[in-house]
Design an enzyme around this catalytic site. Structure first.
Site, PDB file in Angstrom:
ATOM      1  N   VAL A 100      78.171  65.808   7.645  1.00 54.63           N
ATOM      2  CA  VAL A 100      79.776  66.062   7.273  1.00 54.63           C
ATOM      3  C   VAL A 100      80.040  67.318   6.935  1.00 54.63           C
ATOM      4  O   VAL A 100      81.263  67.928   7.520  1.00 54.63           O
ATOM      5  CB  VAL A 100      79.856  65.009   6.023  1.00 54.63           C
ATOM      6  CG1 VAL A 100      81.375  65.271   5.497  1.00 54.63           C
ATOM      7  CG2 VAL A 100      79.418  63.747   6.109  1.00 54.63           C
ATOM      8  N   GLU A 101      79.152  68.202   6.517  1.00 60.20           N
ATOM      9  CA  GLU A 101      79.447  69.625   6.294  1.00 60.20           C
ATOM     10  C   GLU A 101      79.531  70.411   7.367  1.00 60.20           C
ATOM     11  O   GLU A 101      80.620  71.299   7.537  1.00 60.20           O
ATOM     12  CB  GLU A 101      78.451  70.241   5.147  1.00 60.20           C
ATOM     13  CG  GLU A 101      78.679  69.395   3.665  1.00 60.20           C
ATOM     14  CD  GLU A 101      80.031  69.874   2.934  1.00 60.20           C
ATOM     15  OE1 GLU A 101      80.594  70.718   3.459  1.00 60.20           O
ATOM     16  OE2 GLU A 101      79.881  69.216   1.815  1.00 60.20           O
ATOM     17  N   SER A 102      78.516  70.627   8.089  1.00 55.58           N
ATOM     18  CA  SER A 102      78.545  71.410   9.236  1.00 55.58           C
ATOM     19  C   SER A 102      77.867  71.086  10.518  1.00 55.58           C
ATOM     20  O   SER A 102      77.752  71.737  11.501  1.00 55.58           O
ATOM     21  CB  SER A 102      77.410  72.689   8.724  1.00 55.58           C
ATOM     22  OG  SER A 102      76.043  71.964   8.666  1.00 55.58           O
TER      23      SER A 102
ATOM     24  N   TYR B 281      85.855  62.235   2.551  1.00 51.95           N
ATOM     25  CA  TYR B 281      84.627  62.949   2.522  1.00 51.95           C
ATOM     26  C   TYR B 281      83.352  61.942   2.077  1.00 51.95           C
ATOM     27  O   TYR B 281      82.420  61.940   2.899  1.00 51.95           O
ATOM     28  CB  TYR B 281      84.456  64.050   1.737  1.00 51.95           C
ATOM     29  CG  TYR B 281      83.186  64.910   1.405  1.00 51.95           C
ATOM     30  CD1 TYR B 281      83.041  65.840   2.214  1.00 51.95           C
ATOM     31  CD2 TYR B 281      82.360  64.459   0.445  1.00 51.95           C
ATOM     32  CE1 TYR B 281      81.885  66.712   2.060  1.00 51.95           C
ATOM     33  CE2 TYR B 281      81.232  65.363   0.285  1.00 51.95           C
ATOM     34  CZ  TYR B 281      81.071  66.405   0.935  1.00 51.95           C
ATOM     35  OH  TYR B 281      79.881  67.184   1.041  1.00 51.95           O
TER      36      TYR B 281
ATOM     37  N   MET C 141      81.103  71.032   1.388  1.00 48.07           N
ATOM     38  CA  MET C 141      81.854  71.993   0.735  1.00 48.07           C
ATOM     39  C   MET C 141      81.403  72.079  -0.623  1.00 48.07           C
ATOM     40  O   MET C 141      81.230  70.896  -1.279  1.00 48.07           O
ATOM     41  CB  MET C 141      83.550  71.773   1.053  1.00 48.07           C
ATOM     42  CG  MET C 141      84.219  72.714   0.428  1.00 48.07           C
ATOM     43  SD  MET C 141      85.925  72.256   0.149  1.00 48.07           S
ATOM     44  CE  MET C 141      85.894  70.813  -0.776  1.00 48.07           C
TER      45      MET C 141
END
Length: 394
Positions: free
Chosen positions: A144-146, A250, A1
């Protein structure tokens, strides 16, 4: 993000694959001649007058003597290449990291499936990370993001492998329109994300954990917490800051993926086979192409090209924004011939839905994500991993 904040635009070399822009350039229409598959990396100094397939890797204005590991033997596994380039300190024993190691480690089969999807893009990403001499832990950040899905949105409006929100994407040169969204271009978004991460790393004096935290919640928020701790005589490292819950999780999530992939056998995880060679190629062409029609005429799964090119939101390429099509390298020659022979597609042949988004692969992340949440949990993104890999490699 990526959160919105004030910084200078540094996307002049967003993706130096095509004249440094990743956007449509002035190229002549392809002839009937069959283009040759180029083994050399893309060089922005050369422009083909026909449709041409080039190796899916980067070149930029960086000096030729910049440190790189891109010359590794072809039989060197991409995972090993990533592990070889790890540079961040070992935080495996940190309680927060262990929490996610234990959580994700309970599902080794799902992590193996997720690595299947990642394997499509890993070589491209690690090649660029290596070229910039960055920690290869960054190549794992899309986990982690997508979950390595380029066609994914968050409830907060972030999109693509690297989950850019609209305004930050624009600041880093990622154009967005009704029928085109460069945030979902794996190559363009990778270049933009690494530009941003390099900028953040410089902002925080080379502290990668703070840079990663800022990538998640914004550099302004991280700096305010640093200033607050400093005024109280408290430590200013990542682990000591009072950051949003999402950001506090995160960085440990990324470090957990580092541990799980590096020691996959220990956790019973079967990582996807990833030879040290490009799985993607890029085709330059200046006419609109119906990606589903091209795939079917080449004998591939109808969705194989839309899965790789979700930035063309109708399933029809838009040369006014980008004259690049991403292809599975093993089928690149056949697809190049098919695409060169196809007549220009009509925009009306795309999706009939009002928003004109290609919904073939699009998913929205999270079920009840809180406002501002832009990462997604592993479980919500694994269910389509095998299907996605099957489409791309069909």
């Amino acid at each position: 993000m990526i959160k919105m904040s004030t910084y200078a635009l540094v996307a002049t070399s967003l993706v130096a694959v095509f004249s440094g822009s990743g956007c449509s350039g002035n190229v002549k229409k392809p002839t009937a001649d069959t283009p040759k598959l180029q083994k050399a990396s893309l060089d922005t100094r050369t422009a083909s007058t026909t449709a041409s397939v080039r190796k899916a890797s980067y070149r930029s204005t960086a000096s030729s003597d910049s440190p790189t590991q891109a010359s590794l033997d072809q039989d060197f596994d991409t995972w090993e290449r990533i592990f070889h380039g790890f540079k961040l300190p070992n935080h495996t024993n940190n309680a927060q990291v262990q929490r996610f190691v234990n959580q994700y480690g309970r599902n080794p089969r799902q992590l193996g499936m997720l690595s299947e999807r990642a394997s499509v893009f890993l070589h491209m990403i690690v090649h660029e990370v290596d070229r910039r001499n960055l920690p290869t832990e960054l190549a794992l950040l899309p986990f982690v993001e997508s979950a390595f899905n380029p066609d994914v949105f968050s409830h907060a409006g972030a999109a693509g492998l690297w989950q850019f929100i609209p305004d930050t994407g624009k600041r880093y040169g990622l154009q967005q329109a009704k029928d085109y969204d460069a945030r979902m271009d794996p190559f363009a978004a990778t270049g933009a994300a690494l530009n941003y991460l390099e900028k953040l790393n410089a902002d925080f004096n080379g502290d990668w954990l703070l840079a990663l935290a800022a990538y998640n919640c914004g550099e302004g928020r991280v700096q305010r917490e640093i200033d607050r701790n400093r005024s109280k005589g408290l430590p200013t490292d990542f682990w000591s800051l009072s950051l949003p819950k999402e950001t506090r999780e995160y960085v440990p999530r990324l470090l957990a993926f580092k541990e799980l992939t590096r020691n996959a056998k220990r956790y019973g995880i079967a990582l996807a086979d990833t030879p040290n060679e490009a799985k993607l190629a890029q085709l330059r062409i200046d006419k609109p192409v119906n990606l589903r029609q091209a795939a079917m005429q080449a004998g591939l799964d109808a969705d194989s090209l839309t899965a790789l090119n979700p930035y063309f939101r109708t399933g029809i390429t838009t040369p006014r924004y980008s004259n690049r099509i991403i292809l599975p390298r093993e089928h690149a020659q056949r697809l190049t011939q098919v695409i060169a022979a196809l007549p220009a597609a009509s925009p009306r042949a795309g999706s009939s839905k009002a928003h004109q988004y290609n919904t073939l692969a699009t998913t929205q992340t999270g079920k009840k994500a809180a406002k501002g949440t832009q990462y997604t949990r592993v479980k919500t993104k694994l269910r389509s991993a095998q299907l996605y890999k099957r489409k791309v490699n069909a």
